[in-house]
Design a protein around this motif. Structure first.
Motif, PDB file in Angstrom:
ATOM      1  N   LEU A  13      41.035   3.014   3.118  1.00 30.21           N
ATOM      2  CA  LEU A  13      40.480   3.595   4.331  1.00 30.21           C
ATOM      3  C   LEU A  13      40.662   5.109   4.301  1.00 30.21           C
ATOM      4  CD1 LEU A  13      41.719   1.083   7.050  1.00 30.21           C
ATOM      5  CD2 LEU A  13      39.490   1.156   5.936  1.00 30.21           C
ATOM      6  N   TYR A  14      39.619   5.822   4.747  1.00 30.58           N
ATOM      7  CA  TYR A  14      39.637   7.281   4.748  1.00 30.58           C
ATOM      8  C   TYR A  14      39.549   7.773   6.187  1.00 30.58           C
ATOM      9  CZ  TYR A  14      38.522   6.703  -0.208  1.00 30.58           C
ATOM     10  OH  TYR A  14      38.549   6.341  -1.519  1.00 30.58           O
ATOM     11  N   SER A  15      40.194   8.895   6.445  1.00 30.77           N
ATOM     12  CA  SER A  15      40.207   9.471   7.796  1.00 30.77           C
ATOM     13  C   SER A  15      39.744  10.917   7.724  1.00 30.77           C
ATOM     14  CB  SER A  15      41.601   9.394   8.414  1.00 30.77           C
ATOM     15  OG  SER A  15      41.624   9.987   9.693  1.00 30.77           O
ATOM     16  N   ALA A  16      38.754  11.249   8.556  1.00 29.23           N
ATOM     17  CA  ALA A  16      38.268  12.626   8.675  1.00 29.23           C
ATOM     18  C   ALA A  16      38.423  13.065  10.123  1.00 29.23           C
ATOM     19  CB  ALA A  16      36.807  12.712   8.244  1.00 29.23           C
ATOM     20  N   SER A 107      37.368   5.209   8.289  1.00 28.22           N
ATOM     21  CA  SER A 107      36.293   4.377   7.764  1.00 28.22           C
ATOM     22  C   SER A 107      36.520   4.130   6.284  1.00 28.22           C
ATOM     23  CB  SER A 107      34.937   5.046   7.994  1.00 28.22           C
ATOM     24  OG  SER A 107      33.887   4.323   7.354  1.00 28.22           O
ATOM     25  N   MET A 108      35.841   3.121   5.765  1.00 27.67           N
ATOM     26  CA  MET A 108      35.910   2.842   4.330  1.00 27.67           C
ATOM     27  C   MET A 108      35.100   3.856   3.527  1.00 27.67           C
ATOM     28  SD  MET A 108      35.741  -1.338   4.206  1.00 27.67           S
ATOM     29  CE  MET A 108      34.195  -1.422   5.110  1.00 27.67           C
ATOM     30  N   ALA A 113      33.064   8.789   7.704  1.00 29.73           N
ATOM     31  CA  ALA A 113      34.158   9.175   8.599  1.00 29.73           C
ATOM     32  C   ALA A 113      33.973  10.610   9.083  1.00 29.73           C
ATOM     33  CB  ALA A 113      35.500   9.011   7.885  1.00 29.73           C
ATOM     34  N   ALA A 114      33.612  11.529   8.164  1.00 33.56           N
ATOM     35  CA  ALA A 114      33.393  12.920   8.567  1.00 33.56           C
ATOM     36  C   ALA A 114      32.176  13.043   9.476  1.00 33.56           C
ATOM     37  CB  ALA A 114      33.222  13.781   7.321  1.00 33.56           C
ATOM     38  N   ARG A 115      31.087  12.313   9.164  1.00 39.07           N
ATOM     39  CA  ARG A 115      29.871  12.388   9.969  1.00 39.07           C
ATOM     40  C   ARG A 115      30.108  11.896  11.396  1.00 39.07           C
ATOM     41  NH1 ARG A 115      27.224   8.910   7.471  1.00 39.07           N
ATOM     42  NH2 ARG A 115      26.945   7.275   9.043  1.00 39.07           N
ATOM     43  N   LEU A 116      30.827  10.796  11.538  1.00 36.01           N
ATOM     44  CA  LEU A 116      31.077  10.254  12.869  1.00 36.01           C
ATOM     45  C   LEU A 116      32.017  11.137  13.676  1.00 36.01           C
ATOM     46  CD1 LEU A 116      31.394   6.430  12.132  1.00 36.01           C
ATOM     47  CD2 LEU A 116      29.457   7.669  13.093  1.00 36.01           C
ATOM     48  N   ALA A 117      33.014  11.752  13.032  1.00 37.56           N
ATOM     49  CA  ALA A 117      33.920  12.657  13.750  1.00 37.56           C
ATOM     50  C   ALA A 117      33.144  13.835  14.326  1.00 37.56           C
ATOM     51  CB  ALA A 117      35.026  13.127  12.821  1.00 37.56           C
ATOM     52  N   SER A 361      39.266  13.334   0.349  1.00 42.24           N
ATOM     53  CA  SER A 361      39.243  12.979  -1.070  1.00 42.24           C
ATOM     54  C   SER A 361      40.203  11.850  -1.410  1.00 42.24           C
ATOM     55  CB  SER A 361      39.604  14.200  -1.914  1.00 42.24           C
ATOM     56  OG  SER A 361      40.893  14.694  -1.548  1.00 42.24           O
ATOM     57  N   ALA A 362      41.178  11.615  -0.567  1.00 41.69           N
ATOM     58  CA  ALA A 362      42.174  10.564  -0.836  1.00 41.69           C
ATOM     59  C   ALA A 362      42.281   9.666   0.383  1.00 41.69           C
ATOM     60  CB  ALA A 362      43.541  11.174  -1.149  1.00 41.69           C
ATOM     61  N   PRO A 363      42.490   8.365   0.199  1.00 46.82           N
ATOM     62  CA  PRO A 363      42.605   7.449   1.338  1.00 46.82           C
ATOM     63  C   PRO A 363      43.931   7.626   2.060  1.00 46.82           C
ATOM     64  CG  PRO A 363      43.011   6.270  -0.707  1.00 46.82           C
ATOM     65  CD  PRO A 363      42.604   7.656  -1.102  1.00 46.82           C
ATOM     66  N   ILE A 364      43.902   7.308   3.346  1.00 42.58           N
ATOM     67  CA  ILE A 364      45.151   7.328   4.112  1.00 42.58           C
ATOM     68  C   ILE A 364      45.835   5.967   4.096  1.00 42.58           C
ATOM     69  CG2 ILE A 364      44.315   9.132   5.639  1.00 42.58           C
ATOM     70  CD1 ILE A 364      43.856   6.906   7.744  1.00 42.58           C
ATOM     71  N   TRP A 365      45.090   4.943   3.691  1.00 43.81           N
ATOM     72  CA  TRP A 365      45.646   3.594   3.634  1.00 43.81           C
ATOM     73  C   TRP A 365      44.970   2.826   2.526  1.00 43.81           C
ATOM     74  CZ3 TRP A 365      44.071  -1.459   3.947  1.00 43.81           C
ATOM     75  CH2 TRP A 365      45.057  -2.416   4.194  1.00 43.81           C
ATOM     76  N   PRO A 366      45.690   2.065   1.713  1.00 43.69           N
ATOM     77  CA  PRO A 366      47.147   1.937   1.762  1.00 43.69           C
ATOM     78  C   PRO A 366      47.856   3.091   1.054  1.00 43.69           C
ATOM     79  CG  PRO A 366      46.266   0.551   0.029  1.00 43.69           C
ATOM     80  CD  PRO A 366      45.072   1.174   0.702  1.00 43.69           C
ATOM     81  N   ASP A 367      49.031   3.433   1.523  1.00 41.04           N
ATOM     82  CA  ASP A 367      49.888   4.426   0.886  1.00 41.04           C
ATOM     83  C   ASP A 367      50.668   3.721  -0.219  1.00 41.04           C
ATOM     84  OD1 ASP A 367      51.813   6.256   0.140  1.00 41.04           O
ATOM     85  OD2 ASP A 367      52.066   7.050   2.157  1.00 41.04           O
ATOM     86  N   ASN A 368      50.296   4.017  -1.472  1.00 45.81           N
ATOM     87  CA  ASN A 368      50.874   3.265  -2.587  1.00 45.81           C
ATOM     88  C   ASN A 368      52.391   3.380  -2.631  1.00 45.81           C
ATOM     89  OD1 ASN A 368      48.244   2.757  -3.154  1.00 45.81           O
ATOM     90  ND2 ASN A 368      48.121   4.006  -4.992  1.00 45.81           N
TER      91      ASN A 368
END
Length: 663
Positions: A13-16, A107-108, A113-117, A361-368
């Motif tokens: 999952l990515y967060s913008a 968003s996945m 995610a950036a567009r919706l924000a 550029s990097a997902p927020i979840w899962p945190d490896n």
């Protein structure tokens, strides 16, 4: 492994996020100077703005504009369900000690995610501008109504002046001017109309004062309608929506907070409209009263004096002053209307985007790293818990430390479990005794030599010669250990006797095929001599005294004086006497024998015999000082190693010792 599998299979999952700056709003007072006053921004106001961003009305715009109902991730069967999914993916926070609101969407797809924000931030800015334009529209409508009334009033004043001038003509400037009856009647009708209008305005003002006296407001006046009714219908609709939301959510839910903010806006609009109506009623009364007083003064001056010329001049002056006053009021209102129109066409922004969203550029979840640390911690907790549960479930003795801590006794030896290879009696005991004789240098042979040495060291000054072997419960291998100990002692050259004192079970007698021979019972009751009861076993090299005949009162027989005399005689005739007795738990026989021997050895089945039972059995023995120690029997080495090196024997962990044994 579960953590690694989760990381490998989890959908990232990515967060913008975008940031909004809430501007300090300038409140405009419609007046001659149009002063601007800053409206304070507090935490409550910022929370209200956050609630507006999370509101369903604003998110509906985003859903419809971005066509999210067809989106594979956020789309649902209905717009309401899609809005709820978007709300779950949305996070709105207030940056500490600032007027900056951060809008984050998860968003996945990082680009989505950036567009919706950004879309949510744009929708919020547009919503605030729409609200400002609506407020300006209402103010313009109110001013338009006032202008209509002032134009009518100015027109009436100008018309009255024109009528007067037309009635008097140019001769009004001269003295002795006369007014004909028709002109005087026309002026009287004009005065009557002004009086009627003033009376109507006064009655409306008195009605307003009575309404306000009982706690009401101008909205209760008859004929107000228009904007007030529309605002009231809007307030009633929002109240019903609030009641529906409060039946499903708590007071702190974002939807409830947002709806309350809208209700507050409507209430403020109603209050503004009420104040406008109240001011309008009072102002209309003042204007009507002024016109009435002017008209009455003019009429009174004309009818009360004989100097028509002077009266005409006075009336003309009054009418001119009234017309000038109305023109000035109209000009001031026109100037204010133009100012409001300019303000409505150029409104400062109440919010602006200061940081647009960028595709992460990097997902927020899962945190490896965090996931693996949590998985490792849970694995350790589960492992320790399982080990602890297994330890609680294991009621038997498994380690040397448990023997020493629970029983305060030394562990003399540990005898490993041996697989049966068959034999004359099909049992394990003769196999072990024969195995020791066939392989004296084996690990088992060394274990029994260590056992004999430990028993001897229990009393260095007077090594024990009469050894009792007993256990807590049946099935712990007491007879096996007793016969193997006797065979080991015989191999070292000691004249050894094995006595079967288990008069109830007679296991040792069956091992040596002496179940039908006379033995201990016959010797004690005097029906046989020692030479007829004690025999030598050539195969194992030991002397054996079997149990003998059946008897009911075995405890009384073992406690007799003949038993004491027999034990004294055996002490003189043999170097070592090993007495096999029944378990302590079920019968009294081993407790009697314990008082006749030098030392007692307690046989404990590894990981099987309950600890509390063993401790209770030891408490029943008459003399604790005669207990040489305990022996672990039937140790399963494959399982015992998990308790650690040297856990069940002082030498169990040294693998290199295997070179010293010949199996």
């Amino acid at each position: 492994m579960a953590g690694a599998l989760f990381i490998a299979t989890a959908t990232p999952l990515y967060s913008a996020s975008t940031q909004l700056l809430i501007e300090i709003r300038q409140e405009r007072a419609i007046g001659a100077d149009a002063t601007l006053t800053p409206a304070p921004i507090g935490k409550r106001m910022m929370k209200s703005e956050i609630a507006v961003i999370k509101s369903a009305a604003l998110l509906r715009r985003v859903v419809e504009r971005e066509k999210l109902i067809d989106d594979p991730e956020l789309g649902a069967a209905t717009i309401a369900a899609t809005i709820e999914r978007l709300k779950n993916a949305l996070a709105v926070t207030l940056l500490r000690n600032s007027r900056v609101i951060q809008i984050a969407v998860t968003s996945m797809d990082p680009a989505k995610a950036a567009r919706l924000a950004d879309a949510i931030a744009d929708a919020y800015v547009v919503d605030k501008l729409d609200a400002r334009l609506e407020a300006a529209r209402r103010a313009s409508a109110w001013l338009a109504d006032r202008l209509v009334a002032l134009r009518r009033q100015s027109h009436n004043s100008e018309e009255a002046l024109a009528l007067f001038l037309a009635a008097t003509g140019a001769s009004a400037r001269a003295e002795g001017m006369k007014i004909d009856p028709e002109q005087s009647a026309s002026l009287a009708r004009r005065v009557a109309g002004v009086r009627a209008e003033a009376a109507e305005r006064k009655a409306r003002l008195e009605l307003l004062q009575r309404i306000e006296g009982r706690g009401g407001n101008a909205a209760e006046l008859p004929g107000v309608g228009g904007a007030i009714d529309e605002l009231r219908r809007r307030a009633a609709q929002l109240s019903r929506q609030e009641a529906e939301l409060r039946s499903r959510y708590t007071d702190g839910h974002p939807s409830v907070v947002a709806l309350r903010a809208q209700i507050a806006d409507v209430d403020r609009a109603i209050a503004t409209e009420v104040r406008r109506l109240s001011v309008g009623v009072r102002h209309a009364f003042e204007l009507a009263e002024g016109s009435r007083e002017a008209a009455e003064t003019t009429l009174r001056d004309i009818t009360a004096t004989d100097d028509r010329g002077k009266s005409a001049a006075i009336m003309r002056g009054e009418l001119e002053r009234a017309a000038a006053t109305d023109r000035k009021l109209l000009e001031n209102m026109l100037r204010r209307a133009r100012l409001v129109q300019e303000q409505s066409t150029f409104e400062p922004r109440v919010a602006r985007i200061i940081s647009a969203a960028l595709a992460p550029s990097a997902p927020i979840w899962p945190d490896n790293a965090q996931t693996m640390l949590i998985a490792l911690a849970l694995g350790v907790i589960a492992g320790v818990g399982a080990a602890y549960a297994s330890e609680l479930a294991d009621k038997g003795f498994t380690t040397l430390a448990q023997i020493e801590a629970k029983l305060a006794l030394p562990l003399l030896a540990s005898i490993s479990e041996m697989k049966s290879h068959g034999g004359a009696n099909g049992g394990v005991a003769p196999i072990l005794a024969d195995y020791l004789r066939a392989k004296p240098l084996s690990r088992a042979g060394e274990a029994f030599r260590a056992l004999r040495s430990a028993i001897a060291m229990s009393d260095v000054d007077d090594p024990p010669k009469l050894i009792q072997l007993t256990s807590t419960v049946p099935g712990e291998g007491t007879t096996t250990i007793a016969s193997a100990l006797a065979a080991s002692a015989a191999q070292s050259g000691l004249r050894t006797l094995l006595v079967d004192a288990d008069l109830r079970h007679r296991a040792a007698s069956r091992i040596f095929s002496a179940g039908e021979k006379p033995g201990l019972v016959d010797l004690l009751i005097g029906s046989a001599q020692p030479s007829a009861t004690i025999f030598f076993d050539d195969k194992r090299g030991i002397w054996v005294l079997p149990a003998g005949a059946e008897i009911q009162n075995s405890s009384d027989l073992l406690a007799s004086e003949k038993m004491k005399a027999l034990v004294a005689a055996l002490r003189r005739q043999f170097d070592l006497v090993v007495i096999d007795t029944p378990p302590i738990g079920p019968v009294l026989d081993p407790l009697i024998v314990a008082g006749l021997v030098d030392r007692t050895v307690l046989v404990i089945r590894w990981a099987a015999t309950p600890r509390e039972a063993v401790a209770h059995a030891i408490e029943r023995l008459p003399e604790r000082g005669k207990i040489a120690g305990a022996v672990f029997n039937l140790v399963i080495e494959a399982k015992a190693r998990k308790y650690g090196r040297y856990a069940y024997s002082p030498y169990s962990g040294a693998g290199s010792f295997e070179n010293y044994h010949v199996e």
